[in-house]
Design an enzyme around this catalytic site. Structure first.
Site, short mmCIF file in Angstrom:
data_model
loop_
_atom_site.label_atom_id
_atom_site.label_comp_id
_atom_site.label_asym_id
_atom_site.label_seq_id
_atom_site.Cartn_x
_atom_site.Cartn_y
_atom_site.Cartn_z
N SER A 93 0.85 -1.18 0.00
CA SER A 93 0.00 0.00 0.00
C SER A 93 0.89 1.23 0.00
O SER A 93 1.87 1.29 0.75
CB SER A 93 -0.90 0.00 1.24
OG SER A 93 -1.74 1.13 1.25
N HIS A 97 2.44 12.12 -1.36
CA HIS A 97 2.01 13.51 -1.27
C HIS A 97 3.17 14.40 -1.73
O HIS A 97 4.12 14.63 -0.97
CB HIS A 97 1.64 13.88 0.16
CG HIS A 97 0.45 13.16 0.71
ND1 HIS A 97 -0.84 13.43 0.29
CD2 HIS A 97 0.35 12.19 1.66
CE1 HIS A 97 -1.69 12.67 0.97
NE2 HIS A 97 -1.00 11.90 1.79
N HIS A 107 -2.42 7.31 -4.77
CA HIS A 107 -2.53 6.17 -3.85
C HIS A 107 -2.62 4.90 -4.67
O HIS A 107 -3.23 4.88 -5.75
CB HIS A 107 -3.80 6.32 -3.00
CG HIS A 107 -4.30 5.03 -2.42
ND1 HIS A 107 -5.36 4.32 -2.98
CD2 HIS A 107 -3.88 4.30 -1.35
CE1 HIS A 107 -5.56 3.23 -2.27
NE2 HIS A 107 -4.69 3.19 -1.29
N ASN A 109 -2.70 0.34 -4.11
CA ASN A 109 -2.73 -0.78 -3.18
C ASN A 109 -3.01 -2.05 -3.97
O ASN A 109 -3.87 -2.07 -4.84
CB ASN A 109 -3.83 -0.55 -2.13
CG ASN A 109 -4.05 -1.78 -1.25
OD1 ASN A 109 -4.95 -2.57 -1.49
ND2 ASN A 109 -3.22 -1.92 -0.25
N VAL A 110 -2.26 -3.11 -3.68
CA VAL A 110 -2.59 -4.44 -4.19
C VAL A 110 -2.46 -5.40 -3.02
O VAL A 110 -1.53 -5.31 -2.21
CB VAL A 110 -1.70 -4.88 -5.37
CG1 VAL A 110 -2.11 -4.17 -6.65
CG2 VAL A 110 -0.22 -4.62 -5.10
N ARG A 111 -3.41 -6.32 -2.91
CA ARG A 111 -3.45 -7.15 -1.71
C ARG A 111 -4.05 -8.54 -2.02
O ARG A 111 -4.73 -8.72 -3.03
CB ARG A 111 -4.28 -6.47 -0.63
CG ARG A 111 -5.69 -6.11 -1.06
CD ARG A 111 -6.41 -5.23 -0.05
NE ARG A 111 -7.75 -4.90 -0.49
CZ ARG A 111 -8.05 -3.86 -1.25
NH1 ARG A 111 -7.10 -3.04 -1.66
NH2 ARG A 111 -9.31 -3.64 -1.61
N HIS A 176 -20.42 12.57 3.11
CA HIS A 176 -20.79 13.73 3.93
C HIS A 176 -20.47 15.05 3.25
O HIS A 176 -20.98 16.09 3.64
CB HIS A 176 -20.11 13.66 5.30
CG HIS A 176 -18.61 13.68 5.25
ND1 HIS A 176 -17.86 12.61 4.82
CD2 HIS A 176 -17.72 14.65 5.57
CE1 HIS A 176 -16.58 12.93 4.89
NE2 HIS A 176 -16.46 14.16 5.33
N GLY A 259 -5.38 -5.21 14.69
CA GLY A 259 -4.22 -5.01 15.56
C GLY A 259 -2.95 -4.74 14.80
O GLY A 259 -1.85 -5.08 15.25
N ARG A 261 -0.01 -2.31 12.84
CA ARG A 261 0.91 -1.30 13.37
C ARG A 261 0.38 0.09 13.01
O ARG A 261 0.34 0.47 11.85
CB ARG A 261 2.30 -1.52 12.79
CG ARG A 261 3.36 -0.59 13.37
CD ARG A 261 4.73 -1.05 12.91
NE ARG A 261 5.78 -0.25 13.50
CZ ARG A 261 6.33 0.82 12.90
NH1 ARG A 261 5.88 1.19 11.70
NH2 ARG A 261 7.29 1.50 13.49
#
Length: 301
Positions: A93, A97, A107, A109-111, A176, A259, A261
């Site tokens: 990930s 900036h 941004h 991300n590959v997972r 929002h 949980g 980091r």
């Protein structure tokens, strides 16, 4: 269905992190700080962060591989039948900036997830994508970004890019605020189409195309002259980025609920950001153009 190969995915992801970091270091001239960590519940990762670079104000390219006895709620919300299964989750990930307000934030991300239960076949899927968040929009940049994404998807079917482009538009939306976070790109999840080999190849195509999509834009805009007005607007719009990541982002929620980091999970937040009360851009200004010409959903290629 082809057999899953968890080790092959892990090796690819570690290599992807290395390659992306090398490209960014060559462009910026500053090195990433590497921070290897272990998770108490199982697994760990390799966090790499570059702060106050020549081009990048704050950037992180993270690898993580975590596992545990029970999937967190964010991972089972859409698939409640998986509740109670053990899991492995691994991915890369990243968020970049740049300093220059004319250079967009990006941004990617590959997972890969595997949920297992004794006596049952493992359930697995890939996810990921990438999206672009400009502060001052340039149509040629957004077209290049989306064309690169479309080209990466092309070998896997004509429907892939329009499906995942639409999903990205819908996902990176601040309900929002009633506005998009940026100009989109690709977003996919729960992807196992065509078996493991095909789905893994698609995830690799997305991961491999990120640098081709982003680096030319960053190189083109990084030296554009700007003043306090542009910097102020950049910091104001970064507030939207923070709002999305803390309120809606599923990766952030998964990391915190499992949980993970905290320092690595929240590395996506920019170093500096501003909020104003009830601010609106001046009519006819370059800042207003972001809202009128770039944030509304549209077909770019």
């Amino acid at each position: 269905m082809s057999t899953i190969d968890i080790q092959a995915v892990k090796e690819y992801l570690l290599g992807l992190q290395d390659r992306i970091c090398a490209e960014l270091v060559a462009m910026d001239g500053r090195e990433f700080l590497e921070d290897a960590w272990e998770r108490d519940g199982g697994g760990g990762g390799r966090t790499r962060v570059l702060e106050n670079g020549n081009v990048i104000e704050k950037g992180g390219v993270n690898f993580s591989h975590v596992f545990g006895d029970k999937l967190p709620p964010s991972a089972t919300a859409a698939r409640p039948e998986l509740a109670g299964r053990s899991f492995q989750a691994m991915g890369v990930s990243l968020v970049i900036h740049p300093k220059n307000p004319y250079a967009p934030t990006s941004h990617a991300n590959v997972r890969f997830f595997v949920a297992e239960k004794e006596g049952a076949e493992p359930v697995w899927w890939f996810g990921g994508g990438y999206d672009l968040t400009p502060y001052y929009g340039f149509e040629e940049d957004v077209v290049h970004w989306h064309q690169t994404a479309k080209d990466a998807c092309a070998p896997f079917g004509e429907d892939i890019y329009p499906r995942f482009k639409k999903w990205c538009d819908e996902y990176f939306y601040l309900k929002h605020r009633d506005e998009s976070r940026g100009v989109g790109g690709l977003f996919f999840d729960d992807f196992s189409e065509g078996g493991f080999d095909n789905a893994f190849a698609f995830m690799q195509a997305v991961g491999d195309s990120y640098v081709d999509a982003y680096l030319p834009i960053l190189i083109k805009r990084k030296d554009t002259e700007y003043g306090e007005r542009e910097r102020d607007f950049q910091l104001y719009r970064r507030g939207r980025y923070v709002e999305f990541n803390l309120v809606f982002d599923r990766g952030t929620l998964f990391g915190l609920q499992s949980g993970g980091r905290t320092e690595s999970i929240l590395m996506s937040l920019p170093s500096e950001v501003r909020w104003r009360y009830n601010w609106h851009p001046q009519a006819g200004s370059p800042e207003e153009k972001l809202y009128t010409d770039f944030l509304p959903h549209r077909e770019w290629v």
